[in-house]
Design an enzyme around this catalytic site. Structure first.
Site, mmCIF file in Angstrom:
data_model
loop_
_atom_site.group_PDB
_atom_site.id
_atom_site.type_symbol
_atom_site.label_atom_id
_atom_site.label_comp_id
_atom_site.label_asym_id
_atom_site.label_seq_id
_atom_site.Cartn_x
_atom_site.Cartn_y
_atom_site.Cartn_z
ATOM 1 N N HIS A 499 24.245 -0.406 9.373
ATOM 2 C CA HIS A 499 24.646 -0.952 10.672
ATOM 3 C C HIS A 499 25.781 -0.134 11.292
ATOM 4 O O HIS A 499 25.676 0.341 12.428
ATOM 5 C CB HIS A 499 25.077 -2.410 10.494
ATOM 6 C CG HIS A 499 25.554 -3.066 11.753
ATOM 7 N ND1 HIS A 499 24.790 -3.940 12.475
ATOM 8 C CD2 HIS A 499 26.744 -2.980 12.431
ATOM 9 C CE1 HIS A 499 25.458 -4.361 13.531
ATOM 10 N NE2 HIS A 499 26.661 -3.790 13.522
ATOM 11 N N GLU A 500 26.866 0.027 10.559
ATOM 12 C CA GLU A 500 28.021 0.730 11.126
ATOM 13 C C GLU A 500 27.704 2.200 11.365
ATOM 14 O O GLU A 500 28.230 2.811 12.305
ATOM 15 C CB GLU A 500 29.243 0.575 10.216
ATOM 16 C CG GLU A 500 29.699 -0.864 10.007
ATOM 17 C CD GLU A 500 29.975 -1.622 11.308
ATOM 18 O OE1 GLU A 500 30.259 -0.971 12.340
ATOM 19 O OE2 GLU A 500 29.898 -2.859 11.291
#
Length: 707
Positions: A499-500
């Site tokens: 995600h990041e």
């Protein structure tokens, strides 16, 4: 730099900062202040090892003074206002201020101290005033307005037109059209809001750090995995309690305890501590802070001509209005809550199976759900952890990026870092062109804000006609392994890395000429991050990075099948707790009046009760530690994750429809229309250019098992 300047007072929140403060220094600054000369470090990163707390305040004072002179030069320019001498000059102003604030807010978020926190309380009101001095400068606005109203003959391209539009709107939304009396009120409100948001975050961090569950009987560790026990022993040792075990409210500690600890009384103790942060009637209590904050936000919205604060915020988002947000949340809420009740039935069945004569409570959910999941799918999540070793997960995200976009990441050793544990990587495009630098900061520590986020220490820009790559940082809060042991992640933590990293790719691929067009709407910003999660557990990708940390064996197909089959199970809980927080955020900010006797606990309880939320599931973030909304980053915007999930689920379908999750044509279009252009186009137009149609909610419901 004007983009950074306009939002300087909120930059720490946006980048994930928690707090800061310092000693001061002479007006000219202490000798050798690293901010007063050009960085000579590799890639132009901040010289973290040279920057001291006492450097910040004099650097900020000088930066604001220089910025004032830049604004005066624009205002006093004898030439008629033009796009170049007014809009571009404004966009490029504040270089030193941006330089200092990136370092200050970034470091305050990952390595805060009491001294830094004190400095934050001092400087953020100054930054708020400085921002207002620019936004409410009537002569400056007159020049901006003149360019805006006479743009027809200027032959501006699309990016320039967008910068002009956004610059003009930012002044209007910052109060430039208000009367002098109302501008004075707005200044006071902006300062009050800035301080309240900062105070909320500092209180939350202190509350999280203050709690310790100290265990001195080995029997009370029953059920906990060996690595969780080892980390608790190391935490105790670090705190001078060798021979004991310490669990904290940081997620890598509290969540495994709630999932695996057999001792129900201790689960209850740590659960209540976790869900009551900021609600303990002590010096860190946030209830009064929240009451004053939502009141100040509403007063600001009304001053600006809106009926509530959500209306003020949403005007600039894809959603546009409150009805659109509630319609989406309500559409997902009904099937999610029904699924959560099915999961609760499974949990209560597990309790009865073990001979229990009680109904599940919040502190029982993760513990008995884990048992129910094992019973249904014969999957113990601890079987997966050996295959999700951190460095190999990192290799996995790099592999996916390389397959999709041809980019490479090479570790850089000899370079200043935000923290000694952080890693640095040079990112190059498929043709060898330098794109930017990426930091990865993985492990939790007391001075670090909670959760995970992507921030930066420099924006992408152009200098002397050449693209200058950004300095991006991805920050996590994983448990640091005991010396000699690997860092093994859960499946959820693995997804967080993807995600990041998706956010990081968005920053690294950005290619715009002006700072003012680099940001996208809040409810679009999660699209690049959430779409990247889809590759994490694809069998084709797992075979590349999911290898046993000891044997090197690729994760067995049997485990992959179990992981895939069990993927939808638990979405009732996950979706409901998320939606509950999203609804709570909206409910505060659609208030048209703030009762003088507003009771935060009662308001939250009533908000959840009228939706039928079951008692075993609290909102993912209860009010008094809901940093996303109360610290300012996602105010009236926490819904953005589910809004963006409609987009990302539909976007991944574009790959699946081709039969190739690495389809180059689709990847090239996603990069071109979504990851590269900032906000030159409207967000929905960007998506339609990529996908060829507007998104459907059906893939989201299908992915979450809600359809």
């Amino acid at each position: 730099m004007m983009k950074t300047l306009l939002y300087a007072a909120g930059l720490a929140v946006v980048m994930g900062a928690c707090s800061s403060q310092g000693k001061g220094g002479s007006e000219s600054g202490p000798a050798g202040n690293p901010f007063f000369s050009e960085y000579t470090t590799p890639y132009g990163v901040p010289p973290f090892d040279e920057i001291k707390v006492e450097h910040y305040k004099p650097a900020l004072e000088r930066a604001m003074e220089e910025n004032k002179k830049e604004i005066e030069a624009i205002v006093n320019n004898p030439e008629p206002p033009t796009f170049e001498n007014t809009i571009v000059a404004l966009d490029q102003s504040g270089e030193l201020l941006s330089k200092v604030m990136y370092a200050f807010s970034g470091q305050a978020s990952v390595n805060t101290t009491e001294e830094i926190q004190a400095l934050e309380q001092e400087i953020y009101p100054l930054l708020s005033k400085h921002s207002d001095d620019i936004n409410l400068n009537p002569d400056l606005f007159a020049r901006v307005k003149a360019v805006y109203e006479n743009q027809e003959g200027m032959n501006l391209d699309k990016e320039q037109k967008k910068l002009l539009e956004l610059t003009y709107k930012s002044f209007v939304r910052s109060g430039a059209n208000l009367s002098e009396e109302n501008q004075a009120k707005l200044r006071e409100l902006n300062e009050r809001i800035s301080v309240l948001q900062l105070t909320f975050g500092q209180n939350s961090l202190r509350e999280t750090n203050a709690f310790e569950l100290v265990i001195d009987r080995e029997a009370d560790l029953s059920g906990l995995p060996a690595d969780v026990i080892a980390n608790a022993a190391q935490t105790a040792k670090d705190k001078g309690m060798e021979g004991k075990w310490v669990f904290t409210l940081h997620n890598p500690s509290v969540m495994p305890f709630l999932q695996y600890a057999d001792n129900r009384a201790l689960r209850e103790q740590i659960f209540k501590a976790y869900t009551n942060r900021g609600n303990n009637n002590n010096e860190n209590d946030n209830k009064e802070v929240v009451k004053n904050l939502v009141a100040a936000r509403l007063e600001k919205a009304k001053l600006m001509g809106y009926e509530d604060y959500a209306a003020y915020v949403l005007e600039e988002n894809m959603a546009k209005d409150e009805k659109s947000v509630y319609d989406l949340l309500d559409r997902v809420w009904t099937p999610a809550l029904a699924k959560a009740k099915e999961e609760l039935a499974d949990i209560n069945a597990e309790i009865r199976k073990e001979g229990g004569d009680f109904e599940a409570e919040g502190w029982d959910w993760r513990y008995y759900f884990d048992k129910a999941k094992k019973a249904k799918f014969n999957l113990d999540e601890n079987e997966l952890r050996p295959y999700f070793e951190l460095s190999r997960v990192r290799d996995g995200i790099f592999y996916v990026a390389n397959r999709l976009y041809g980019v490479t990441f090479t570790e850089i050793k000899d370079i200043p870092k935000p923290d000694p544990d952080a890693l640095a990587f040079e990112c190059k495009d498929k043709d060898g062109t330098y794109l930017g630098l990426l930091y990865m900061d993985f492990f939790t520590r007391p001075g670090k804000g909670g959760g995970a986020w992507c921030g930066g220490y420099r924006s992408q820009t152009y200098k002397d006609g050449k693209r200058l790559g950004p300095i991006v940082t991805t920050v996590f809060n994983f448990s640091k392994p005991v010396e000699g042991q690997p860092a093994l992640l859960t499946a959820d933590e693995t997804k967080t890395v993807f995600h990041e990293f998706g956010h990081a790719l968005h920053s690294l691929f950005g290619d715009v000429r002006y700072y003012g067009v680099s940001d996208v709407p809040r409810d679009f910003v999660e699209l690049p991050s959430q779409v990247d999660e889809h590759w994490a557990f694809e069998p084709e990708v797992l075979k590349v990075y999911a290898k046993h940390y000891e044997t090197g064996e690729v994760i067995p197909q049997e485990l992959v099948d179990k992981l895939v089959k069990s993927g939808e199970y638990g979405q009732g809980f996950a979706t409901t707790e998320y939606l509950a927080a999203s609804l709570l955020d909206m409910d505060y900010h659609v208030l048209k009046e703030i009762p003088a006797d507003l009771d935060i606990e009662r308001f939250e309880a009533e908000s959840m009760s009228r939706r039928g939320l079951i008692k075993q599931i609290p909102p993912r973030y209860r009010t008094t530690y809901f940093g996303h909304t109360m610290e300012g980053g996602y105010t009236a915007g926490y819904y953005s994750y589910i809004w963006a999930e409609v987009l990302d689920a539909d976007a991944f379908e574009a790959y699946k429809e081709t039969g190739d999750i690495f389809n180059q044509e689709v990847a090239d279009k996603f990069r071109k229309y979504v990851l590269t252009p900032g906000c030159i186009d409207d967000a929905m137009d960007m998506y339609v250019h990529f996908r060829g149609k507007r998104p459907s909610i059906d893939p989201l419901l299908k992915n979450r098992g809600l359809k």
